[in-house]
Design a protein around this motif. Structure first.
Motif, PDB file in Angstrom:
ATOM      1  N   TYR A 127       0.836  -1.201   0.000  1.00 19.44           N
ATOM      2  CA  TYR A 127       0.000   0.000   0.000  1.00 19.44           C
ATOM      3  C   TYR A 127       0.870   1.250   0.000  1.00 19.44           C
ATOM      4  N   GLU A 128       0.468   2.207  -0.819  1.00 18.01           N
ATOM      5  CA  GLU A 128       1.086   3.531  -0.841  1.00 18.01           C
ATOM      6  C   GLU A 128      -0.035   4.553  -0.887  1.00 18.01           C
ATOM      7  N   THR A 129      -0.094   5.435   0.095  1.00 23.63           N
ATOM      8  CA  THR A 129      -1.173   6.412   0.164  1.00 23.63           C
ATOM      9  C   THR A 129      -0.632   7.696   0.768  1.00 23.63           C
ATOM     10  N   TYR A 130      -1.494   8.615   1.118  1.00 25.11           N
ATOM     11  CA  TYR A 130      -1.037   9.909   1.602  1.00 25.11           C
ATOM     12  C   TYR A 130      -2.031  10.496   2.595  1.00 25.11           C
ATOM     13  N   CYS A 131      -1.527  11.411   3.426  1.00 27.48           N
ATOM     14  CA  CYS A 131      -2.336  12.197   4.347  1.00 27.48           C
ATOM     15  C   CYS A 131      -2.145  13.666   4.000  1.00 27.48           C
ATOM     16  N   LYS A 132      -3.103  14.499   4.392  1.00 27.79           N
ATOM     17  CA  LYS A 132      -3.017  15.929   4.125  1.00 27.79           C
ATOM     18  C   LYS A 132      -3.068  16.703   5.439  1.00 27.79           C
ATOM     19  N   VAL A 133      -2.097  17.608   5.610  1.00 26.17           N
ATOM     20  CA  VAL A 133      -2.046  18.469   6.782  1.00 26.17           C
ATOM     21  C   VAL A 133      -2.393  19.887   6.325  1.00 26.17           C
ATOM     22  N   PHE A 134      -3.485  20.446   6.876  1.00 24.52           N
ATOM     23  CA  PHE A 134      -3.947  21.781   6.516  1.00 24.52           C
ATOM     24  C   PHE A 134      -3.499  22.777   7.591  1.00 24.52           C
ATOM     25  N   GLY A 135      -2.832  23.846   7.181  1.00 22.72           N
ATOM     26  CA  GLY A 135      -2.355  24.836   8.135  1.00 22.72           C
ATOM     27  C   GLY A 135      -2.390  26.236   7.556  1.00 22.72           C
ATOM     28  N   ASN A 136      -1.854  27.207   8.307  1.00 20.73           N
ATOM     29  CA  ASN A 136      -1.887  28.612   7.886  1.00 20.73           C
ATOM     30  C   ASN A 136      -0.549  29.079   7.321  1.00 20.73           C
ATOM     31  N   ASP A 137       0.244  28.138   6.802  1.00 19.76           N
ATOM     32  CA  ASP A 137       1.488  28.484   6.123  1.00 19.76           C
ATOM     33  C   ASP A 137       1.156  28.838   4.669  1.00 19.76           C
ATOM     34  N   CYS A 138       1.342  30.105   4.276  1.00 21.84           N
ATOM     35  CA  CYS A 138       0.977  30.506   2.919  1.00 21.84           C
ATOM     36  C   CYS A 138       1.872  29.845   1.882  1.00 21.84           C
ATOM     37  N   GLU A 139       3.015  29.330   2.295  1.00 18.28           N
ATOM     38  CA  GLU A 139       3.889  28.607   1.381  1.00 18.28           C
ATOM     39  C   GLU A 139       3.367  27.202   1.131  1.00 18.28           C
ATOM     40  N   SER A 140       2.822  26.580   2.151  1.00 16.33           N
ATOM     41  CA  SER A 140       2.299  25.212   2.039  1.00 16.33           C
ATOM     42  C   SER A 140       1.028  25.081   2.873  1.00 16.33           C
ATOM     43  N   PRO A 141      -0.102  25.628   2.412  1.00 16.31           N
ATOM     44  CA  PRO A 141      -1.338  25.507   3.190  1.00 16.31           C
ATOM     45  C   PRO A 141      -1.838  24.074   3.291  1.00 16.31           C
ATOM     46  N   VAL A 142      -1.467  23.236   2.294  1.00 17.25           N
ATOM     47  CA  VAL A 142      -1.786  21.813   2.330  1.00 17.25           C
ATOM     48  C   VAL A 142      -0.488  21.056   2.078  1.00 17.25           C
ATOM     49  N   THR A 143      -0.049  20.305   3.079  1.00 17.05           N
ATOM     50  CA  THR A 143       1.208  19.573   2.975  1.00 17.05           C
ATOM     51  C   THR A 143       0.910  18.081   3.007  1.00 17.05           C
ATOM     52  N   ASP A 144       1.456  17.360   2.046  1.00 13.21           N
ATOM     53  CA  ASP A 144       1.195  15.921   1.948  1.00 13.21           C
ATOM     54  C   ASP A 144       2.255  15.123   2.692  1.00 13.21           C
ATOM     55  N   LEU A 145       1.783  14.111   3.417  1.00  8.82           N
ATOM     56  CA  LEU A 145       2.644  13.120   4.055  1.00  8.82           C
ATOM     57  C   LEU A 145       2.390  11.795   3.362  1.00  8.82           C
ATOM     58  N   TYR A 146       3.431  11.189   2.808  1.00  8.98           N
ATOM     59  CA  TYR A 146       3.291   9.944   2.052  1.00  8.98           C
ATOM     60  C   TYR A 146       3.609   8.745   2.940  1.00  8.98           C
ATOM     61  N   LEU A 147       2.766   7.719   2.835  1.00 10.41           N
ATOM     62  CA  LEU A 147       2.892   6.504   3.636  1.00 10.41           C
ATOM     63  C   LEU A 147       3.076   5.299   2.720  1.00 10.41           C
ATOM     64  N   GLU A 148       3.937   4.376   3.138  1.00 10.90           N
ATOM     65  CA  GLU A 148       4.149   3.141   2.379  1.00 10.90           C
ATOM     66  C   GLU A 148       4.303   1.989   3.374  1.00 10.90           C
ATOM     67  N   PHE A 149       3.638   0.853   3.084  1.00 12.65           N
ATOM     68  CA  PHE A 149       3.763  -0.318   3.937  1.00 12.65           C
ATOM     69  C   PHE A 149       3.224  -1.535   3.196  1.00 12.65           C
ATOM     70  N   ALA A 150       3.513  -2.683   3.752  1.00 11.82           N
ATOM     71  CA  ALA A 150       2.991  -3.943   3.213  1.00 11.82           C
ATOM     72  C   ALA A 150       2.210  -4.652   4.303  1.00 11.82           C
ATOM     73  N   VAL A 151       1.204  -5.432   3.913  1.00 10.48           N
ATOM     74  CA  VAL A 151       0.404  -6.217   4.854  1.00 10.48           C
ATOM     75  C   VAL A 151       0.553  -7.689   4.484  1.00 10.48           C
TER      76      VAL A 151
END
Length: 367
Positions: free
Chosen positions: A342-366
């Motif tokens: 599995y490879e997916t992502y999360c989104k962090v929403f903040g008040n940084d005008c440079e990166s108001p939405v920052t992606d965190l990528y996740l990878e793992f196997a089951v």
């Protein structure tokens, strides 16, 4: 289950190209866009040209102008003025996208070159979304049905909505029966208006149009929102449609002084390889959110929009002062997954005008 996947060899590229609304160089041209990615959500070929506007503010200390705008496809047509844009003044770029003959995923780019007497700066804007294929007959066209009423799709993606704005979608609804039906909607949240355009009754083997307005206010939290709204046919429940939208901040009102003191978000690490996980268990991992800017960083929301098997622990604080950090717990529930990678992502929403939405990528196997 739909999971966004990223090929491992492209992960670094993806991390380096995270969504940002800020374009800045070591020279004198500083501009902040309301967004650099516009999500159309779900549209139909028959809707014709979709027109949107990207707004930006000139935070430079001198006037700038748009030297050139190039699109990656002839289906995308930008319009703009070559007039000078004074400091602290808002400029606009109008973009039209023609979906006719282009069903499926929308993934286009527009390259904007800004200039002044000395410098040139480039900003890349992106269009995304999904176009439903035009069908030749009603049976194929309205494939989502319970026998009493039919739609093209039960997922209505409103796309990107900036705070304080309203997004509208029009969808077609079809009566596949031999009798007249009356259509209503139930459990409608306060921020959504949904209604049949005209009479709520639909004649046999005929269609009508549903108007959907997704409303936001300046006080809303940024994030991804989803609502299930039941359709009622002749006062009886048929099935529910899902209305989804991504709500973002509009940073074009930022001042030069605020820009100089802006917060700056860093995820440590921005990519997390969780290794091999056993099926049927819950696993917990932690990362840091760090503020490397000058003003307090506010975390408005953290979501995994395409990964229902991912949840988050409660932050100890959602306002992070300069040079401080906070840990976030990420929980993966493999009870909801089959074996595989599995490879997916999360989104962090903040008040940084440079990166108001920052992606965190996740990878793992089951296994």
């Amino acid at each position: 289950m739909k999971i966004r996947t990223i090929a491992p060899r492209n992960v670094l590229i993806a991390i380096l190209s995270l969504s940002a609304v800020f374009a800045w160089g070591q020279g004198k041209i500083n501009v902040v866009f309301d967004r650099t990615t516009h999500d159309f959500g779900t549209i139909e070929e028959d809707e014709g040209v979709q027109t949107i506007v990207f707004s930006f503010v000139n935070l430079s200390d001198a006037p700038i102008f748009i030297k050139d705008v190039q699109s990656s496809c002839g289906c995308t047509s930008p319009q703009y003025s070559r007039n000078n844009i004074s400091p602290n003044t808002i400029g606009k770029i109008k973009v039209g996208y023609n979906p006719v003959g282009r069903p499926g995923e929308i993934r286009k780019s527009i390259t904007v070159k800004f200039g002044n007497n000395k410098e040139t700066r480039t900003v890349v804007l992106y269009l995304k979304g999904n176009t439903l294929h035009r069908e030749d007959n009603d049976t194929d066209k309205f494939s989502y049905t319970d026998g009493n009423v039919a739609l093209r799709t039960a997922l209505i993606d409103m796309g990107t909505v900036l705070k304080g704005n309203t997004a509208r979608k029009t969808i077609e609804i079809y009566n596949p029966t031999d009798k007249r039906i009356k259509v209503d909607f139930a459990s409608i949240p306060n921020n959504i208006d949904i209604r049949i355009d005209g009479e709520s009754s639909i004649e046999p083997h005929s269609s009508a149009y549903v108007l959907i307005d997704f409303k936001t206010s300046d006080k809303d939290r940024a994030g991804v929102y989803s609502y299930k709204i039941p359709i009622k046919v002749n006062r009886k429940n048929a099935f529910a449609i899902e209305i989804k939208a991504t709500v973002n901040d509009d940073f074009t009102h930022i001042t030069t002084q605020e820009f100089a003191r802006k917060p700056q978000i860093w995820l440590i690490p921005p990519y997390l390889n969780m290794g091999t996980l056993k099926k049927g268990k819950k696993y917990s991992f932690k990362i840091k959110i760090e503020n490397r800017g000058s003003s307090p960083l506010t975390i408005e929301n953290i979501v995994a929009p395409e990964a229902p098997f991912v949840s988050f622990g409660r932050l100890k604080k959602n306002i992070i002062n300069a040079s401080e950090s906070v840990e976030i717990e990420i929980v993966v529930n493999t009870q909801l997954l089959d074996t595989g990678t599995y490879e997916t992502y999360c989104k962090v929403f903040g008040n940084d005008c440079e990166s108001p939405v920052t992606d965190l990528y996740l990878e793992f196997a089951v296994e």
